[in-house]
Design a protein around this motif. Structure first.
Motif, PDB file in Angstrom:
ATOM      1  N   VAL A  76       6.423 -19.381  -2.927  1.00  0.00           N
ATOM      2  CA  VAL A  76       5.471 -20.427  -3.313  1.00  0.00           C
ATOM      3  C   VAL A  76       4.871 -21.036  -2.052  1.00  0.00           C
ATOM      4  CG1 VAL A  76       6.645 -20.942  -5.484  1.00  0.00           C
ATOM      5  CG2 VAL A  76       7.255 -22.228  -3.433  1.00  0.00           C
ATOM      6  N   ASP A  77       3.625 -21.450  -2.163  1.00  0.00           N
ATOM      7  CA  ASP A  77       2.933 -22.042  -1.022  1.00  0.00           C
ATOM      8  C   ASP A  77       1.887 -23.022  -1.536  1.00  0.00           C
ATOM      9  OD1 ASP A  77       2.753 -21.165   2.134  1.00  0.00           O
ATOM     10  OD2 ASP A  77       0.904 -22.100   1.422  1.00  0.00           O
ATOM     11  N   LEU A  78       1.602 -24.032  -0.721  1.00  0.00           N
ATOM     12  CA  LEU A  78       0.563 -25.001  -1.066  1.00  0.00           C
ATOM     13  C   LEU A  78      -0.804 -24.344  -1.164  1.00  0.00           C
ATOM     14  CD1 LEU A  78      -0.357 -28.015  -1.375  1.00  0.00           C
ATOM     15  CD2 LEU A  78      -0.585 -28.048   1.124  1.00  0.00           C
ATOM     16  N   SER A  79      -1.042 -23.348  -0.335  1.00  0.00           N
ATOM     17  CA  SER A  79      -2.373 -22.753  -0.200  1.00  0.00           C
ATOM     18  C   SER A  79      -2.599 -21.607  -1.185  1.00  0.00           C
ATOM     19  CB  SER A  79      -2.553 -22.238   1.235  1.00  0.00           C
ATOM     20  OG  SER A  79      -3.668 -21.378   1.324  1.00  0.00           O
ATOM     21  N   HIS A  80      -3.659 -21.714  -1.970  1.00  0.00           N
ATOM     22  CA  HIS A  80      -4.067 -20.614  -2.855  1.00  0.00           C
ATOM     23  C   HIS A  80      -4.427 -19.382  -2.035  1.00  0.00           C
ATOM     24  CE1 HIS A  80      -4.210 -22.906  -6.654  1.00  0.00           C
ATOM     25  NE2 HIS A  80      -4.620 -23.924  -5.912  1.00  0.00           N
ATOM     26  N   ALA A  81      -5.069 -19.583  -0.882  1.00  0.00           N
ATOM     27  CA  ALA A  81      -5.452 -18.455  -0.041  1.00  0.00           C
ATOM     28  C   ALA A  81      -4.228 -17.712   0.471  1.00  0.00           C
ATOM     29  CB  ALA A  81      -6.316 -18.931   1.122  1.00  0.00           C
ATOM     30  N   ALA A  82      -3.169 -18.451   0.835  1.00  0.00           N
ATOM     31  CA  ALA A  82      -1.937 -17.808   1.277  1.00  0.00           C
ATOM     32  C   ALA A  82      -1.344 -16.948   0.174  1.00  0.00           C
ATOM     33  CB  ALA A  82      -0.923 -18.857   1.729  1.00  0.00           C
ATOM     34  N   ILE A  83      -1.328 -17.462  -1.047  1.00  0.00           N
ATOM     35  CA  ILE A  83      -0.791 -16.700  -2.175  1.00  0.00           C
ATOM     36  C   ILE A  83      -1.629 -15.449  -2.418  1.00  0.00           C
ATOM     37  CG2 ILE A  83      -0.352 -16.754  -4.663  1.00  0.00           C
ATOM     38  CD1 ILE A  83       1.691 -18.277  -2.890  1.00  0.00           C
ATOM     39  N   GLY A  84      -2.936 -15.537  -2.191  1.00  0.00           N
ATOM     40  CA  GLY A  84      -3.778 -14.349  -2.292  1.00  0.00           C
ATOM     41  C   GLY A  84      -3.356 -13.285  -1.294  1.00  0.00           C
ATOM     42  N   HIS A  85      -3.093 -13.705  -0.056  1.00  0.00           N
ATOM     43  CA  HIS A  85      -2.594 -12.769   0.954  1.00  0.00           C
ATOM     44  C   HIS A  85      -1.286 -12.127   0.486  1.00  0.00           C
ATOM     45  CE1 HIS A  85      -5.314 -13.415   4.335  1.00  0.00           C
ATOM     46  NE2 HIS A  85      -5.213 -14.726   4.176  1.00  0.00           N
ATOM     47  N   ALA A  86      -0.364 -12.968  -0.011  1.00  0.00           N
ATOM     48  CA  ALA A  86       0.960 -12.482  -0.400  1.00  0.00           C
ATOM     49  C   ALA A  86       0.866 -11.449  -1.516  1.00  0.00           C
ATOM     50  CB  ALA A  86       1.833 -13.664  -0.828  1.00  0.00           C
ATOM     51  N   ARG A  87       0.026 -11.700  -2.495  1.00  0.00           N
ATOM     52  CA  ARG A  87      -0.093 -10.761  -3.613  1.00  0.00           C
ATOM     53  C   ARG A  87      -0.747  -9.459  -3.181  1.00  0.00           C
ATOM     54  NH1 ARG A  87      -1.856 -15.459  -7.959  1.00  0.00           N
ATOM     55  NH2 ARG A  87       0.271 -15.995  -8.618  1.00  0.00           N
ATOM     56  N   ARG A  88      -1.729  -9.534  -2.310  1.00  0.00           N
ATOM     57  CA  ARG A  88      -2.369  -8.297  -1.832  1.00  0.00           C
ATOM     58  C   ARG A  88      -1.407  -7.449  -1.002  1.00  0.00           C
ATOM     59  NH1 ARG A  88      -6.600 -11.973  -1.205  1.00  0.00           N
ATOM     60  NH2 ARG A  88      -6.220 -12.233   1.036  1.00  0.00           N
ATOM     61  N   ALA A  89      -0.484  -8.108  -0.299  1.00  0.00           N
ATOM     62  CA  ALA A  89       0.474  -7.390   0.543  1.00  0.00           C
ATOM     63  C   ALA A  89       1.631  -6.808  -0.269  1.00  0.00           C
ATOM     64  CB  ALA A  89       1.021  -8.318   1.621  1.00  0.00           C
ATOM     65  N   ASP A  90       1.685  -7.104  -1.554  1.00  0.00           N
ATOM     66  CA  ASP A  90       2.797  -6.682  -2.392  1.00  0.00           C
ATOM     67  C   ASP A  90       2.286  -6.030  -3.676  1.00  0.00           C
ATOM     68  OD1 ASP A  90       5.355  -6.354  -3.417  1.00  0.00           O
ATOM     69  OD2 ASP A  90       5.555  -8.433  -4.083  1.00  0.00           O
ATOM     70  N   PRO A  91       1.535  -4.917  -3.546  1.00  0.00           N
ATOM     71  CA  PRO A  91       0.954  -4.305  -4.748  1.00  0.00           C
ATOM     72  C   PRO A  91       1.998  -3.793  -5.725  1.00  0.00           C
ATOM     73  CG  PRO A  91       0.697  -2.863  -2.838  1.00  0.00           C
ATOM     74  CD  PRO A  91       1.170  -4.186  -2.324  1.00  0.00           C
ATOM     75  N   ALA A  92       3.204  -3.502  -5.240  1.00  0.00           N
ATOM     76  CA  ALA A  92       4.262  -3.012  -6.127  1.00  0.00           C
ATOM     77  C   ALA A  92       4.946  -4.138  -6.894  1.00  0.00           C
ATOM     78  CB  ALA A  92       5.296  -2.228  -5.325  1.00  0.00           C
ATOM     79  N   GLY A  93       4.638  -5.382  -6.550  1.00  0.00           N
ATOM     80  CA  GLY A  93       5.250  -6.508  -7.246  1.00  0.00           C
ATOM     81  C   GLY A  93       6.731  -6.650  -6.975  1.00  0.00           C
ATOM     82  N   VAL A  94       7.123  -6.398  -5.727  1.00  0.00           N
ATOM     83  CA  VAL A  94       8.529  -6.543  -5.345  1.00  0.00           C
ATOM     84  C   VAL A  94       8.992  -7.985  -5.521  1.00  0.00           C
ATOM     85  CG1 VAL A  94      10.105  -6.462  -3.355  1.00  0.00           C
ATOM     86  CG2 VAL A  94       8.489  -4.586  -3.766  1.00  0.00           C
ATOM     87  N   ALA A  95       8.108  -8.922  -5.179  1.00  0.00           N
ATOM     88  CA  ALA A  95       8.392 -10.354  -5.319  1.00  0.00           C
ATOM     89  C   ALA A  95       7.351 -10.979  -6.239  1.00  0.00           C
ATOM     90  CB  ALA A  95       8.396 -11.036  -3.953  1.00  0.00           C
ATOM     91  N   GLU A  96       7.579 -12.243  -6.579  1.00  0.00           N
ATOM     92  CA  GLU A  96       6.613 -13.014  -7.375  1.00  0.00           C
ATOM     93  C   GLU A  96       6.044 -14.109  -6.489  1.00  0.00           C
ATOM     94  OE1 GLU A  96       8.608 -14.344 -11.069  1.00  0.00           O
ATOM     95  OE2 GLU A  96      10.194 -12.949 -10.453  1.00  0.00           O
ATOM     96  N   PHE A  97       4.793 -14.476  -6.728  1.00  0.00           N
ATOM     97  CA  PHE A  97       4.154 -15.488  -5.897  1.00  0.00           C
ATOM     98  C   PHE A  97       3.357 -16.458  -6.762  1.00  0.00           C
ATOM     99  CE2 PHE A  97       4.662 -11.772  -3.170  1.00  0.00           C
ATOM    100  CZ  PHE A  97       5.321 -12.335  -2.086  1.00  0.00           C
ATOM    101  N   GLY A  98       3.354 -17.744  -6.338  1.00  0.00           N
ATOM    102  CA  GLY A  98       2.578 -18.734  -7.052  1.00  0.00           C
ATOM    103  C   GLY A  98       2.310 -19.949  -6.185  1.00  0.00           C
TER     104      GLY A  98
END
Length: 247
Positions: A76-98
């Motif tokens: 989890v992160d305050l920044s929506h942009a950071a979460i966008g980075h995290a999701r793009r770096a994890d296309p397999a969905g190893v982790a969850e982000f919000g």
């Protein structure tokens, strides 16, 4: 309570201006230098069958490693942009982000209700938080761990300011990665060791283990030495629930 609009915009601006290239953020070190040794300090005290929440996950580099050691990993992160980075770096969905504002007690409580007791990983969040928001950040840790969870918290000490000042005083001024942090109004290493300890204690957290370390950065001195920030780490449990973590 909420973070200030200025603080929120500073982080959105920083992450919006950051590419998806690994290591472009000065703190985006390889997990072998960060989450790997940190997890080894946490696991003797923690139940890995519980989830782990990475507070202030940024682009999710550490979260993806944590997903290999715990039953479930949520960044989890305050920044929506950071979460966008995290999701793009994890296309397999190893982790969850919000997206999550740690000082929004209702939002933290909703996450806690959804996942139950959880382990917490938090690297260098208190030190750059607005002073008036720091008690709420510490309270978020306590709210999430509950009776069975354990937390690993690591924060740069004021000695880090001296290191960063040395880095900034190179012949060409601050290197690009540090320059971008400063340009967005972010202020590293602004919490004292005493303040961090007090905040954790006042949030109802008891220290199970602690020690000194250094947070590896992705920037280097002119002689090739990696920049490392003097730091303190803590393994924490909710006071009164010190014997229910490891299974």
């Amino acid at each position: 309570m909420d973070v200030s609009q200025q603080y929120r915009e500073a982080w959105e601006g920083y992450w919006s201006a950051t590419s998806d290239t690994p290591g472009e953020a000065i703190w985006d070190s390889d997990p072998s230098l960060t989450a790997v040794p940190h997890t080894e300090l946490l696991l003797p005290h923690a139940d890995p069958s519980l989830p782990v929440v990475d507070l202030g996950c940024g682009n999710g580099t550490q979260t993806r490693y944590l997903a290999t050691r715990f039953a479930r990993a949520i960044g989890v992160d305050l920044s929506h942009a950071a979460i966008g980075h995290a999701r793009r770096a994890d296309p397999a969905g190893v982790a969850e982000f919000g997206q999550l504002d740690l000082v929004d007690a209702d939002a933290v409580a909703a996450l806690r209700k959804r996942i139950g007791d959880t382990n917490v990983y938090m690297r260098a969040v208190i030190h750059q938080s607005e002073p008036e928001a720091r008690p709420a950040v510490a309270a978020a840790i306590a709210a999430l761990v509950g009776e069975r969870g354990r937390a690993f918290v690591v924060e740069p000490t004021p000695a880090s300011k001296d290191v960063l000042q040395q880095v900034a005083q190179g012949p060409d001024g601050p290197p690009e990665k540090l320059r971008r942090v400063l340009a967005h109004g972010l202020k590293p290493a602004s919490a004292t060791e005493e303040e961090v300890r007090r905040l954790l204690q006042e949030a109802g957290l008891a220290t199970l283990a602690a020690g000194a370390t250094a947070l590896a950065q992705t920037e280097f001195l002119p002689d090739g030495t990696r920049v490392e920030l003097p730091s303190r780490w803590f393994v924490l449990a909710l006071a009164g629930h010190l014997d229910g973590g490891r299974r």
